[in-house]
Scaffold this motif. Structure first.
Motif, PDB file in Angstrom:
ATOM      1  N   PHE A 169       0.827  -1.210   0.000  1.00 23.67           N
ATOM      2  CA  PHE A 169       0.000   0.000   0.000  1.00 23.67           C
ATOM      3  C   PHE A 169       0.865   1.266   0.000  1.00 23.67           C
ATOM      4  O   PHE A 169       0.530   2.272  -0.628  1.00 23.67           O
ATOM      5  CB  PHE A 169      -0.900  -0.052   1.240  1.00 23.67           C
ATOM      6  CG  PHE A 169      -1.928   1.043   1.328  1.00 23.67           C
ATOM      7  CD1 PHE A 169      -2.646   1.459   0.220  1.00 23.67           C
ATOM      8  CD2 PHE A 169      -2.197   1.655   2.560  1.00 23.67           C
ATOM      9  CE1 PHE A 169      -3.609   2.467   0.330  1.00 23.67           C
ATOM     10  CE2 PHE A 169      -3.154   2.653   2.670  1.00 23.67           C
ATOM     11  CZ  PHE A 169      -3.851   3.068   1.550  1.00 23.67           C
ATOM     12  N   GLY A 170       2.010   1.201   0.699  1.00 16.55           N
ATOM     13  CA  GLY A 170       2.882   2.381   0.788  1.00 16.55           C
ATOM     14  C   GLY A 170       3.353   2.823  -0.590  1.00 16.55           C
ATOM     15  O   GLY A 170       3.330   4.025  -0.911  1.00 16.55           O
ATOM     16  N   LEU A 173       0.529   4.376  -2.505  1.00 19.52           N
ATOM     17  CA  LEU A 173       0.247   5.752  -2.046  1.00 19.52           C
ATOM     18  C   LEU A 173       1.277   6.724  -2.625  1.00 19.52           C
ATOM     19  O   LEU A 173       0.924   7.819  -3.094  1.00 19.52           O
ATOM     20  CB  LEU A 173       0.259   5.816  -0.510  1.00 19.52           C
ATOM     21  CG  LEU A 173      -0.931   5.171   0.195  1.00 19.52           C
ATOM     22  CD1 LEU A 173      -0.712   5.147   1.715  1.00 19.52           C
ATOM     23  CD2 LEU A 173      -2.245   5.907  -0.132  1.00 19.52           C
ATOM     24  N   VAL A 183       0.785  10.322   4.491  1.00 14.44           N
ATOM     25  CA  VAL A 183       0.723   8.914   4.932  1.00 14.44           C
ATOM     26  C   VAL A 183       0.624   8.880   6.455  1.00 14.44           C
ATOM     27  O   VAL A 183      -0.220   8.189   7.030  1.00 14.44           O
ATOM     28  CB  VAL A 183       1.957   8.129   4.426  1.00 14.44           C
ATOM     29  CG1 VAL A 183       1.986   6.725   5.030  1.00 14.44           C
ATOM     30  CG2 VAL A 183       1.944   8.055   2.900  1.00 14.44           C
ATOM     31  N   TRP A 187      -3.367   8.331   6.191  1.00 15.04           N
ATOM     32  CA  TRP A 187      -3.492   6.921   5.779  1.00 15.04           C
ATOM     33  C   TRP A 187      -3.045   5.977   6.893  1.00 15.04           C
ATOM     34  O   TRP A 187      -3.720   5.003   7.199  1.00 15.04           O
ATOM     35  CB  TRP A 187      -2.710   6.660   4.486  1.00 15.04           C
ATOM     36  CG  TRP A 187      -3.194   7.494   3.340  1.00 15.04           C
ATOM     37  CD1 TRP A 187      -2.584   8.588   2.804  1.00 15.04           C
ATOM     38  CD2 TRP A 187      -4.417   7.308   2.606  1.00 15.04           C
ATOM     39  NE1 TRP A 187      -3.343   9.098   1.782  1.00 15.04           N
ATOM     40  CE2 TRP A 187      -4.470   8.333   1.637  1.00 15.04           C
ATOM     41  CE3 TRP A 187      -5.460   6.398   2.667  1.00 15.04           C
ATOM     42  CZ2 TRP A 187      -5.520   8.457   0.737  1.00 15.04           C
ATOM     43  CZ3 TRP A 187      -6.508   6.514   1.777  1.00 15.04           C
ATOM     44  CH2 TRP A 187      -6.534   7.536   0.833  1.00 15.04           C
ATOM     45  N   ASP A 188      -1.887   6.274   7.520  1.00 16.91           N
ATOM     46  CA  ASP A 188      -1.431   5.387   8.602  1.00 16.91           C
ATOM     47  C   ASP A 188      -2.230   5.607   9.887  1.00 16.91           C
ATOM     48  O   ASP A 188      -2.375   4.681  10.686  1.00 16.91           O
ATOM     49  CB  ASP A 188       0.067   5.582   8.886  1.00 16.91           C
ATOM     50  CG  ASP A 188       0.937   4.665   8.016  1.00 16.91           C
ATOM     51  OD1 ASP A 188       0.367   3.817   7.299  1.00 16.91           O
ATOM     52  OD2 ASP A 188       2.177   4.787   8.074  1.00 16.91           O
ATOM     53  N   GLY A 191      -4.953   3.374   8.984  1.00 21.75           N
ATOM     54  CA  GLY A 191      -4.508   2.047   8.546  1.00 21.75           C
ATOM     55  C   GLY A 191      -3.782   1.265   9.637  1.00 21.75           C
ATOM     56  O   GLY A 191      -4.000   0.062   9.780  1.00 21.75           O
ATOM     57  N   ALA A 199       1.687   1.472   6.141  1.00 17.76           N
ATOM     58  CA  ALA A 199       1.286   1.270   4.738  1.00 17.76           C
ATOM     59  C   ALA A 199       2.330   0.462   3.958  1.00 17.76           C
ATOM     60  O   ALA A 199       1.987  -0.412   3.161  1.00 17.76           O
ATOM     61  CB  ALA A 199       1.040   2.614   4.072  1.00 17.76           C
ATOM     62  N   THR A 202       1.922  -3.256   4.220  1.00 15.09           N
ATOM     63  CA  THR A 202       0.549  -3.761   4.091  1.00 15.09           C
ATOM     64  C   THR A 202       0.210  -4.110   2.649  1.00 15.09           C
ATOM     65  O   THR A 202       0.528  -3.356   1.720  1.00 15.09           O
ATOM     66  CB  THR A 202      -0.435  -2.682   4.596  1.00 15.09           C
ATOM     67  OG1 THR A 202      -0.148  -2.414   5.960  1.00 15.09           O
ATOM     68  CG2 THR A 202      -1.874  -3.131   4.483  1.00 15.09           C
ATOM     69  N   ALA A 207      -5.556  -3.198   2.354  1.00 17.13           N
ATOM     70  CA  ALA A 207      -5.736  -1.773   2.633  1.00 17.13           C
ATOM     71  C   ALA A 207      -6.895  -1.215   1.815  1.00 17.13           C
ATOM     72  O   ALA A 207      -7.748  -0.471   2.331  1.00 17.13           O
ATOM     73  CB  ALA A 207      -4.453  -1.011   2.326  1.00 17.13           C
TER      74      ALA A 207
END
Ligand SMILES: Cc1cc2nc3c(=O)[nH]c(=O)nc-3n(C[C@H](O)[C@H](O)[C@H](O)COP(=O)(O)OP(=O)(O)OC[C@H]3O[C@@H](n4cnc5c(N)ncnc54)[C@H](O)[C@@H]3O)c2cc1C
Length: 474
Positions: A169-170, A173, A183, A187-188, A191, A199, A202, A207
């Motif tokens: 996922f990172g 992104l 992030v 997102w984190d 997440g 991320a 993951t 995600a």
């Protein structure tokens, strides 16, 4: 056995009598499977190795406090867990917010604390979050616009595409214009708490599932709910009451040592001092224990279960001599502290305030001594919550769950087996099985329903009308 005495071995169910099943593991997956099977008229025995039900979501006593091993929350989109709460008559004890509202306190800047909020408006998706995102002070204007674009790209991902599970996922992104700050601050923030990994560690598939379901499906999907009582009240006491009234024979302190197929097509389940013969077995234990108990040939590649990693969650518990925080919870940025919950009322504390810090993906902290954790977290709480500065700490302790969840790493999807095995009459359940969800209470309940569904079909029993129904694919 819970009472120390073991009844004599019972003979296998005679032809024509009610069919029988043994469910191994009294976490949410096993409790669900046992309830579903019993509701369909199957004679069920539930065997749990520990002295209580609830598995990874439980409570224990520490002086006058009833402490949860870890703060648990669920979302309105967790329809199976909500069904479970209803089934055990616990819904009123774990209410949902009327509308998503998460205070986010940032202490990164030297000029002091800054409060932002992630909340929704009564508008259709994705407008429901538009105003909150537009005003979110922890991101620049450009970052907020980029988040909106990434959310729309996420919405377009096809969750059925297995390729999503091969990417992280990172990287996705970053490829979609998300800065390190976006992030961290968005997102984190969500997440890490829901997936138990940053991320970069993951699976994009998991995600995307979380963000699409929670933030981009129904406007109310991400409204947060949590138990206002100790978890043990729900997952042990009320669950036990529901199992008893459904006619399930529940045995705690009954650790299963082997599961073997019999020549007549039934199954033999051994616990110290007893052998139970049954028509069907649901193995609702963690993946490593499942690997050890699975009979040969039950899965094509059983060693895959050992490839499913685990991830830790640490909870830091601090009892102050006075009220220091007015909010029920908040999330934090610019500090190692992640989420802080007020547990005062739920724990039964009569004076002062009890805060629990929920620290997910806690690989760096999980083995630190309590004194080091205290030195690390108490000053951070002073930065985050001014009221703690003059307060006396009356108790400080931690709970460590080293294998809190399976690690949602890229590639984990192909390692997670479904409910059916190759051995007729033997089924798997557990948050780690192939539910499509990360390791959550929702995943556990869904897995229990799937295992019971598969067993009921094989036993020729009708599905109980009140059992949780999976949504039809669109
Ligand atoms: C600290 C922490 C915080 C969490 N936060 C959240 C959250 O906020 N939201 C959320 O949705 N989820 C959260 N989770 C995850 C959630 O608790 C789990 O996904 C869920 O409870 C797993 O349920 P399960 O039934 O699949 O497995 P488990 O709970 O692991 O149950 C398996 C059971 O099998 C028993 N067992 C094992 N071997 C045997 C044997 N040989 N014989 C008999 N019994 C056996 C075990 O004792 C255990 O009770 C959190 C977990 C932790 C630890």
């Amino acid at each position: 056995m819970s009472d120390g005495a073991r009844p004599a071995p019972r003979p296998r169910t005679p032809q024509g009598a009610a069919r029988s099943a043994v469910v191994i593991g009294g976490g949410l997956a096993g409790i669900t499977a046992a309830l579903a099977l019993a509701d369909a008229g199957v004679r069920v025995t539930l065997l749990e190795g520990r002295p209580r039900l609830g598995g990874l979501a439980f409570s224990f006593q520490r002086g006058e406090l009833t402490v949860d091993n870890g703060q648990h929350v669920y979302l309105r989109c967790c329809t199976a867990y909500r069904w479970f709460l209803d089934r055990i008559e616990g819904t009123a004890l774990a209410p949902l917010q009327d509308r998503l509202d998460v205070p986010v306190v940032d202490v990164a800047k030297p000029e002091g604390r800054r409060l932002g909020r992630l909340r929704r408006d009564p508008l259709p998706v994705p407008l429901h979050l538009g105003r909150s995102l537009a005003a979110y002070p922890h991101l620049s204007l450009a970052e907020r616009a980029a988040v909106g674009r990434a959310a729309l790209a996420l919405k377009g991902l096809d969750l059925a595409d297995p390729a999503l599970d091969t990417q992280d996922f990172g990287s996705w992104l970053a490829d979609h214009g998300q800065s390190a700050r976006a992030v961290e601050a968005l997102w984190d923030l969500v997440g890490v708490a829901t997936l138990n990994a940053v991320a970069g560690d993951t699976s994009l598939g998991l995600a995307a599932m979380v963000f699409k379901t929670g933030l981009l499906s129904d406007p109310g999907a991400a409204d947060i709910g949590w138990a206002h009582v100790p978890l043990g009240e729900l997952h042990d006491r009320l669950a036990r009451r529901a199992l008893d009234s459904a006619g399930v024979r529940t045995e705690v302190r009954s650790r299963v040592t082997s599961v073997s197929a019999m020549e007549n097509g039934g199954w033999g389940v051994e616990v110290p001092g007893e052998r139970i013969e049954t028509d069907a077995v649901v193995l609702a234990v963690p993946q490593r224990e499942a690997y050890e108990l699975l009979p040969p040939g039950a899965l094509d590649a059983p060693e895959r279960l050992l490839g499913i990693g685990t991830a830790p969650i640490l909870n830091v518990h601090v009892v102050y001599d006075r009220k220091v925080l007015a909010r029920p919870f908040f999330a934090a940025l610019g500090t190692p502290v992640q989420w802080v919950f007020d547990r005062t009322r739920a724990s039964g504390l009569r004076s002062g305030q009890y805060l629990a810090l929920s620290q997910s993906a806690a690989q760096d902290d999980i083995d630190l001594p309590v004194a080091r954790l205290r030195a690390r977290y108490v000053p951070e709480l002073e930065r985050l919550i001014p009221g703690t500065r003059g307060a006396v700490i009356e108790d400080f302790f931690v709970t460590r769950e080293r294998t809190a969840t399976f690690a949602p790493t890229p590639g984990v999807g192909r390692l997670r087996p479904g409910a059916r095995t190759k051995a007729p009459g033997l089924y798997l359940a557990g948050a780690w099985t192939a539910t499509g969800w990360p390791a959550t209470m929702e995943s556990a309940v869904r897995s229990g329903v799937s295992a019971a569904d598969a067993a009921l079909r094989a036993l020729g029993r009708p599905r109980p009308s009140r059992l949780f129904a999976f949504e039809e694919a669109a």
